[in-house]
Enzyme design. Sequence first.
Site, short mmCIF file in Angstrom:
data_model
loop_
_atom_site.label_atom_id
_atom_site.label_comp_id
_atom_site.label_asym_id
_atom_site.label_seq_id
_atom_site.Cartn_x
_atom_site.Cartn_y
_atom_site.Cartn_z
N ILE A 39 12.12 -10.79 -18.25
CA ILE A 39 12.45 -9.76 -19.23
C ILE A 39 13.39 -10.38 -20.25
O ILE A 39 14.33 -11.08 -19.88
CB ILE A 39 13.29 -8.61 -18.63
CG1 ILE A 39 12.68 -8.10 -17.36
CG2 ILE A 39 13.49 -7.50 -19.66
CD1 ILE A 39 13.62 -7.17 -16.64
N CYS A 81 0.81 -1.18 0.00
CA CYS A 81 0.00 0.00 0.00
C CYS A 81 0.85 1.24 0.00
O CYS A 81 2.07 1.18 -0.02
CB CYS A 81 -0.87 0.01 1.25
SG CYS A 81 -1.67 -1.57 1.57
N ILE A 94 -4.05 -9.38 1.80
CA ILE A 94 -4.41 -10.28 2.91
C ILE A 94 -5.68 -9.75 3.56
O ILE A 94 -5.82 -8.54 3.76
CB ILE A 94 -3.25 -10.37 3.94
CG1 ILE A 94 -2.12 -11.22 3.36
CG2 ILE A 94 -3.73 -10.97 5.26
CD1 ILE A 94 -0.92 -11.41 4.28
N LEU A 98 -3.72 -1.71 -1.46
CA LEU A 98 -3.70 -2.77 -2.46
C LEU A 98 -4.05 -4.02 -1.67
O LEU A 98 -3.28 -4.46 -0.83
CB LEU A 98 -2.31 -2.88 -3.08
CG LEU A 98 -2.09 -3.93 -4.17
CD1 LEU A 98 -2.89 -3.62 -5.42
CD2 LEU A 98 -0.61 -4.02 -4.53
N GLY A 120 2.93 -2.97 3.72
CA GLY A 120 3.82 -4.14 3.70
C GLY A 120 3.14 -5.41 4.16
O GLY A 120 1.91 -5.52 4.10
N GLU A 121 3.96 -6.33 4.60
CA GLU A 121 3.46 -7.63 5.04
C GLU A 121 4.21 -8.06 6.30
O GLU A 121 5.42 -7.89 6.39
CB GLU A 121 3.74 -8.72 3.98
CG GLU A 121 3.23 -8.42 2.59
CD GLU A 121 1.73 -8.33 2.49
OE1 GLU A 121 1.04 -8.90 3.37
OE2 GLU A 121 1.24 -7.69 1.54
#
Lengths: 84, 660
Positions: free
Chosen positions: B289, B2, B53, B50, B75-76
């Site tokens: 890529i 986020c 979880i 965003l 974050g997480e």
Amino acid sequence: MDLASEIRNFIVENFLFGDSTAQLGEDESLLQKGLIDSTGILEVVSFIEEKFGITVQDDELVPDNLDSIGAIANYVMRKQGVKT
Amino acid sequence: MCGIAGVYNQKNGVPDHIILRRMLHLLHHRGPDEFGIYLSTGIGLAHARLSIIDLSTGQQPMCNEDGTLWITFNGEIFNYIELREDLVSRGHQFSTMSDTEVILHLYEEKRSGALEDLNGQFAFAIWDENRKELFLARDRMGIRPLFYARIGSDLVFGSEVKAIFAHPGISRKIDSVALDDIFTFWLPLSPKTTFDGIYEVPPAHSLTINEHGERLARYWDLPEEADPPGLHDQAYYAEALRELMIDSTRLQLRSDVPVGAYLSGGLDSSVIASLIRHYTSSPLRTFSIRFEDPEFDEGDKQKIMSDYLETEHSDFRCGYGDIAGAFAKVIWHTETPILRTAPVPLYLLSKLVRENSYKVVLTGEGADEILAGYDLFKEAKVRRFMEASPESRLRPLLLNKLYPYLKNSPTRSAAYAKVFFDAPVSPFSADYHSHAPRWNMTSMIKAFYSRDLREEVASSNAPERVARFFLFGEGAKRMDPLTWSQEIEIKTLLPSYLLSSQGDRMLMGNSVEGRFPFLDHRVVEFAMRIPPNIRMKGLTEKYILRKSMEGLLPREIKQMIKQPYRAPDAKSFLGIAGGELAQEMLSPDCISRKGYFDPIHTERLVKKCRKSSATGFKDNMAFIGILSTQILDQLFIRDFSPGEEIQVDRIRFVGRQKPV
């Protein structure tokens, strides 16, 4: 223009980007001065090969031949002498 | 993942919700799903979400049971399930299933001590209503960003600098000394940023602010010493590393949305993808890529890996025009000048991920730093070896083992290589032996400074700044040279360039979250304790990692020599469609107007890059550094406008104060 001046012009144009105020002695080491990085050496080689019609052999790729304006000039003269 | 932002007022004013809504607008790429604002006397907290979880109840800002603590979190926390069980058993009441709420309850109990329990990648702000105190904290390695600035009695913070610029009191100026840092170390030395008066909360630090003042505190550091050689055998280290990596990969796959992985073609991302395939039941979706220019392309190795692991694979094929076309957008996200174009393809890659409806990817970032993978570490080892016996004619031949992948390698001639690595006389103290060649070479760009910039930085010098940054005396010297050079890398280039300009910002620019199993702090601590003689064995980099992956990787990949990720630089902007912006920004007129660089020297550099195909590192770095500084100035100094606000009806307002 003599050989050494032509070489000096190339160095100033390509590695000092025209900063002619920077003092650069005939025998000053281009590496020690921090002017040339690894590919810089290859740039010097392709310049003298094209300009003076010589071929730099792998075993000639040493600082004694290429690390100052004076050394390059001497080296080129030696090579040209051999050729003619 | 986020975006977070906020304003703290030391005199107990209520921050203006319009500023917070502008901040959210500027951060909406980080969190396009939901917006929330908490307003109270002395504080405004904002959150752009965003959802990854607890999709249904994880909205923020969030409070504890009695509304005395409020958090906005980016974050997480990967171990949140275990932490939650502990907290519940100690009587805490939870109202959501989120990792966010775990931080709140842990903070209730342990205050700043909570940070030690968190395994994750995070940046958050907690507001304590009773104490009227703000607590800002950032993860150990610096994966998630957090910036702040003071203006009058306000302290303004946000996930990106652009959000801070939404505050009308903040002036926008590029910091000359920070520029000088970048043109030496590739980054502004933390806590400085590229902008005057804007700071970051450094990795592994917290910052507490109340009416009495503020306190910055470090809560974690790298281990001080490695294990003595022979404490355990190689098999022990290899096995223990594999077990830890399996565990960190499993933890990092925790998510309520599907998770993908990058495959660069190198060892590190192959390790991660292989662990997912062999030790978890997660479906494996991979992304790569590729480059149109074969000098940079690693498609063959990517294919070996995706075939071997039978993954569903997509790639993005990057051409010269793509780099020029996306460059200005990339600088909008890096918020700092860069010295190579490498971030651009990563930005285009995260776009591909997003287009495939993935929000989370795992990557191999961090392995080279903690397990000794970089050429720089090898090069330093060879140089130390040469210097120990300067007369030896054989020792310099080892240099031929470095850089086999470079077209224009400095080691093509052994005689030259020796002088090249001896040269030039370095202004940096012997403590920076490993990094001096990189910093000296980068410093050559300073020849392009304008007279004004040269004068502005004259009173400060980079060797002193880096010594102050590390502030070390006996501590560093006790460490062996390899561990110390890794520590330099882990505390400078990793957070302030790789995880930011090439990491978080390129991913979040397309609303994608990156996760890095090698940067689980347990893995970092373990890796740095492996005795240095086997961490890099001879000149085999990441030796223990290779050993730990026996049987889990195809032979071609396991034996592969490290090849750094690179992208075409100056060539991307010259003589091709999409290069118009570069042309304009590098014109003598524009260079003079902005005043950072010398217009004549720059013009000659551009001319040289245009005509020569044998352009070296130095010229490429100067070209990209100058161009990105010019664009940064245009975007953030000349043309910046805070823009619109997120509309009130799209925001969930919580707390006592509501906008009318």
